[in-house]
Structure formats: structure tokens, C-alpha cells
Design an enzyme around this catalytic site. Structure first.
Site, PDB file in Angstrom:
ATOM      1  N   SER A 182       0.801  -1.226   0.000  1.00 29.43           N
ATOM      2  CA  SER A 182       0.000   0.000   0.000  1.00 29.43           C
ATOM      3  C   SER A 182       0.832   1.273   0.000  1.00 29.43           C
ATOM      4  CB  SER A 182      -0.954  -0.005   1.191  1.00 29.43           C
ATOM      5  OG  SER A 182      -0.262  -0.192   2.394  1.00 29.43           O
ATOM      6  N   HIS A 210      -5.465  -3.717  -2.058  1.00 28.87           N
ATOM      7  CA  HIS A 210      -5.267  -2.703  -3.109  1.00 28.87           C
ATOM      8  C   HIS A 210      -5.288  -3.299  -4.516  1.00 28.87           C
ATOM      9  CE1 HIS A 210      -4.481   0.863  -0.625  1.00 28.87           C
ATOM     10  NE2 HIS A 210      -3.993   0.001   0.241  1.00 28.87           N
ATOM     11  N   LYS A 241     -12.121   0.032  -0.349  1.00 31.35           N
ATOM     12  CA  LYS A 241     -11.276   0.802  -1.277  1.00 31.35           C
ATOM     13  C   LYS A 241     -11.981   0.853  -2.637  1.00 31.35           C
ATOM     14  CE  LYS A 241      -7.253  -0.627   1.390  1.00 31.35           C
ATOM     15  NZ  LYS A 241      -7.142   0.494   2.323  1.00 31.35           N
TER      16      LYS A 241
HETATM   17  N1  PMP Z   1      -4.748  -4.794   4.150  1.00 35.80           N
HETATM   18  C1  PMP Z   1      -4.097  -3.872   3.436  1.00 35.80           C
HETATM   19  C2  PMP Z   1      -2.943  -4.285   2.583  1.00 35.80           C
HETATM   20  C3  PMP Z   1      -4.515  -2.526   3.478  1.00 35.80           C
HETATM   21  O1  PMP Z   1      -3.868  -1.594   2.772  1.00 35.80           O
HETATM   22  C4  PMP Z   1      -5.606  -2.171   4.296  1.00 35.80           C
HETATM   23  C5  PMP Z   1      -6.114  -0.740   4.393  1.00 35.80           C
HETATM   24  N2  PMP Z   1      -5.179   0.221   4.641  1.00 35.80           N
HETATM   25  C6  PMP Z   1      -6.239  -3.165   5.027  1.00 35.80           C
HETATM   26  C7  PMP Z   1      -5.799  -4.459   4.919  1.00 35.80           C
HETATM   27  C8  PMP Z   1      -7.392  -2.852   5.916  1.00 35.80           C
HETATM   28  O2  PMP Z   1      -8.559  -2.678   5.182  1.00 35.80           O
HETATM   29  P1  PMP Z   1      -9.815  -1.956   5.831  1.00 35.80           P
HETATM   30  O3  PMP Z   1      -9.640  -0.492   5.638  1.00 35.80           O
HETATM   31  O4  PMP Z   1     -10.975  -2.525   5.083  1.00 35.80           O
HETATM   32  O5  PMP Z   1      -9.838  -2.341   7.266  1.00 35.80           O
END
Ligand code: PMP
Length: 393
Positions: A182, A210, A241
Site C-alpha cells: 500500500s 489494493h 477501497k
Molecule cells: N490490508 C491492506 C494491505 C490494506 O492496505 C488495508 C487498508 N489500509 C487493510 C488491509 C485494511 O482494510 P480496511 O480499511 O478494510 O480495514
């Protein structure tokens, strides 16, 4: 001295180091433009990859579901019964992803906290990419399995650490990687990692937060992107997302999904996604099933923006996805850059330690299908002006 003085000191230290996170207030719907702290600005921050967060079909689906089912699920699904809407979303997600089954959670973060401790525990091992997301790290810690980090996106390094550990004879092993990282926007070499998992017959899990709605045919994710259908045991995803709503999903083998319904703690001890969330997600899946137009537009925008940024002289790191890190180095510079962009009408946040390593601070630009060509030009002009002013380009 009071018992919270240490917090005041820590906050003062963060402020002095330029690492204190200022959270801005948004008073408009999500989209290419936002009203932030009372000002209309171009949105380069959110994970709204396909512009679905305020899409009329999603908002209409949420409203009509509220009229029919109300708002909340009122309890944990195993205790008070599961609403048919949640089951429908899960079967539509499984069909979209081309897997046997899917199970939803309240967030992607919760999905990782559910999955890892359900699959491994004391006496087991988790092999985890050193730059995996915080929710994977926390899920692995909660599991009480031994955590062995392997070098970032390095299948040979993974094989190396597995071979070093083997004599210790763990009961079970799980290999876990982010699909798209990310902060850098690079993609895990999943075919090579899958080959290692197969060689040792270990479970393989990819967090495609992502990649959902971004990679693969029509946004079907990283497994589809690499044509690894049936070879990855489970994909964790987020509905927060590209899907534009909120929630998490685990998609993969039926047996694993069945097990998560019995042993995924955030599933067993926390209430489900709300009715409007689920209905809006269903509308998002339908939209993606019907057309890949938004996914194509996201990639067109990504190519346009990145090429122009490189031509201007910016370092956009190792990204090969819509996540565009603009590498700046020191946290103070990244924060000053972000403030100046805001003055120019562009909302793009600085990211520094501990989210990324010390000295690797950056502005992270998130490209969306919601951006028009004029929006991108506006953003590029602001980057050029601020970049020259601060001596970055
Ligand atoms: N896994 C990854 C790789 C992420 O980038 C994120 C969000 N930043 C999450 C999990 C968590 O997702 P959520 O916002 O739905 O809790």
C-alpha cells in the site's frame, strides 16, 4: 507529574519531528474533488479507486435496502442469525472472484485478524513479507505462531528463511503477502511465491486490499492478474477501497471459509456489516460484473499521471499500480510539500515514519477513475510549482 504526562511528551516529540498526524475534516461526499477544512480541493488521497464511494447506484441500493431491512444486523451472525443480504453478497463475491466460497467481515483489518489465528497457532509458523500491512502483522501476533519475516517481494529469500527454519519442525505453516503494497504500490511476485508454497505444501494467503477492483480482468484481483486460479488458498480483500464502501472479505476454498465461520473471532464476537454497507457492496459487484469501463479508466489515468510526473523529474518509486508514491526523503519536507499542495488546491497527504521507514517519507498520490484529464492536469501543475519552489525538481 500526572499519569498521562508521558503522552504529552510523546506528542510533543512527534510534533517536533514533523511526525504528528493532522487529520483534516471532509465535509463533502467522496469524489475527485472534496471540501476539506472548508476549502474545495482536488482529491489525491482516498482509496476510492473506481469512484464508487458516492456512485448513484450504490447509494440507491443502500437506501432501498434500509427501507426493506432497516439499518443494523443487531448482533453477531452466529448468535442472532445471518441476514440473507450478507449471504447474497458472499455468493456474489465468490462468483466474481471465481472461487468456491467467500465470507465477509466488518473490515479488511478484521478479516486479517480473523484468518491468521484461525489457521495457525502456538507451535506453527507464519512466513510474512517484511513490508506486509499492519493488520497482517497484528493477526500474526494474535495467532501466537512464530513469525518469520522474509525479504520484501523476494521468493528466493522466502525459500531461504524456510530452509533455515525447517529443522525446528513446526506443525503448520502459512505464507502471507500483501498483493499490492500500500505504501509503494509494487506488486508481490505471486507466481514465484506460490511455487515456494507448493514446493513445501504450505498454506498461501494474499491480502489483495489494493488489488481488488484494480488488478486482473475487470478488477478481479491479483490471483486473476497472474492467472493463479485455484492455486492460492485464500485471498483477503477489502470492500473499503475500490468497492467504495466498508467491509472485508476472505475468498477461497470452501473448507477454509467453513472453518472461518466456526473460528474467525471477529466473525464470532463482533456484529456484521450494516445493511446499507452490504447492499451498496452488492451493487458494486454487479457494476463490476457488467463492465470494466471504470477499471480501464483508472489505468488510463494512472499511466497519464505517472508518465507526466516522471517527465517533470519526480521519483515515483517502484510502483506499478495506481498508488503513486512521490519520494521526498525527510518527513519535514514531505509535510511542507503537502501543506503547499493544499495551498494550491490539492489534497495529498504526507506519509512518514512509522508508516514507512525513516528517511523514506513521501506524498502518496492515489489515482482514481473519478479523475478527469483536467483534474490530473490541475494536480500536475500544482506538483510542478511546489516541486520547483521546494527544490525537489
Ligand atoms: N490490508 C491492506 C494491505 C490494506 O492496505 C488495508 C487498508 N489500509 C487493510 C488491509 C485494511 O482494510 P480496511 O480499511 O478494510 O480495514
Amino acid at each position: 507529574m500526572t499519569k498521562t504526562d508521558w503522552i504529552s511528551e510523546e506528542i510533543a516529540n512527534l510534533q517536533a519531528a514533523g511526525l504528528f498526524t493532522q487529520i483534516r475534516t471532509v465535509s463533502s461526499p467522496q469524489g475527485a474533488w472534496l471540501v476539506v477544512d472548508g476549502r474545495r480541493v482536488l482529491n489525491f488521497c482516498s482509496n476510492n479507486y473506481l469512484g464508487l464511494a458516492n456512485h448513484p447506484r450504490l447509494t440507491a441500493a443502500a437506501k432501498s435496502a434500509i427501507d426493506r431491512y432497516g439499518v443494523g444486523p443487531a448482533a453477531v451472525r452466529t448468535i442472532a442469525g445471518t441476514m440473507e443480504l450478507h449471504l447474497k453478497l458472499e455468493s456474489h463475491l465468490a462468483a466474481f472472484k471465481g472461487v468456491e466460497a467467500a465470507i465477509t467481515f466488518q473490515s479488511g483489518f478484521n478479516a486479517n485478524l480473523a484468518v491468521i489465528p484461525a489457521l495457525v497457532g502456538k507451535g506453527d509458523v507464519v512466513y510474512s513479507d517484511e513490508l506486509n500491512h499492519a493488520s497482517i502483522i497484528d493477526g500474526a501476533r494474535l495467532s501466537r505462531a512464530e513469525i518469520v519475516r522474509y525479504p520484501h517481494t523476494d521468493p528466493a529469500g522466502l525459500r531461504g528463511v524456510i530452509q533455515e527454519q525447517r529443522p525446528q519442525e513446526f506443525k503448520r505453516a502459512l505464507i502471507v503477502t500483501d498483493g499490492v503494497f500500500s505504501m509503494d504500490g509494487d506488486i508481490a511476485p505471486l507466481p514465484e511465491i506460490q511455487a515456494v508454497a507448493q514446493e513445501f505444501d504450505y498454506l498461501l494467503m494474499v491480502d489483495d486490499a489494493h488489488g481488488e477492483g484494480v488488478l486482473g480482468n475487470g478488477g478481479r484481483g491479483i490471483v486473476d492478474h497472474f492467472n493463479l486460479h485455484g492455486k492460492v488458498d485464500l485471498e483477503v480483500g477489502t470492500l473499503s477501497k475500490a468497492f467504495g464502501v466498508v467491509g472485508g472479505v476472505v475468498a477461497g476454498r470452501q473448507i477454509i471459509v467453513d472453518w472461518l465461520r466456526q473460528r474467525g473471532r471477529p466473525f464470532l464476537f463482533s456484529s456484521a456489516m450494516t445493511v446499507p454497507d452490504v447492499a451498496a457492496c452488492l451493487a458494486a459487484v454487479d457494476l463490476l460484473e457488467e463492465s470494466d469501463e471504470l477499471v480501464q479508466r483508472l489505468w488510463d489515468n494512472t499511466r497519464t499521471f505517472k508518465q507526466a510526473m516522471v517527465a517533470l523529474g519526480f521519483d515515483t518509486g517502484a510502483s506499478s499500480t495506481p498508488i503513486t508514491p512521490v519520494m521526498l526523503g525527510e518527513a519535514q519536507l514531505a509535510q511542507a510539500f503537502s501543506r503547499s499542495l493544499f495551498e494550491e488546491g490539492v489534497f495529498a497527504m504526507a506519509i512518514g515514519y512509522p508508516t514507512v521507514a525513516q528517511g523514506k517519507a513521501r506524498i502518496r498520490v492515489m489515482i482514481s477513475a473519478a479523475h478527469s484529464r483536467e483534474d490530473l492536469d490541475h494536480g500536475l501543475a500544482a506538483f510542478e510549482k511546489v516541486g520547483k519552489h521546494l527544490g525537489v525538481i
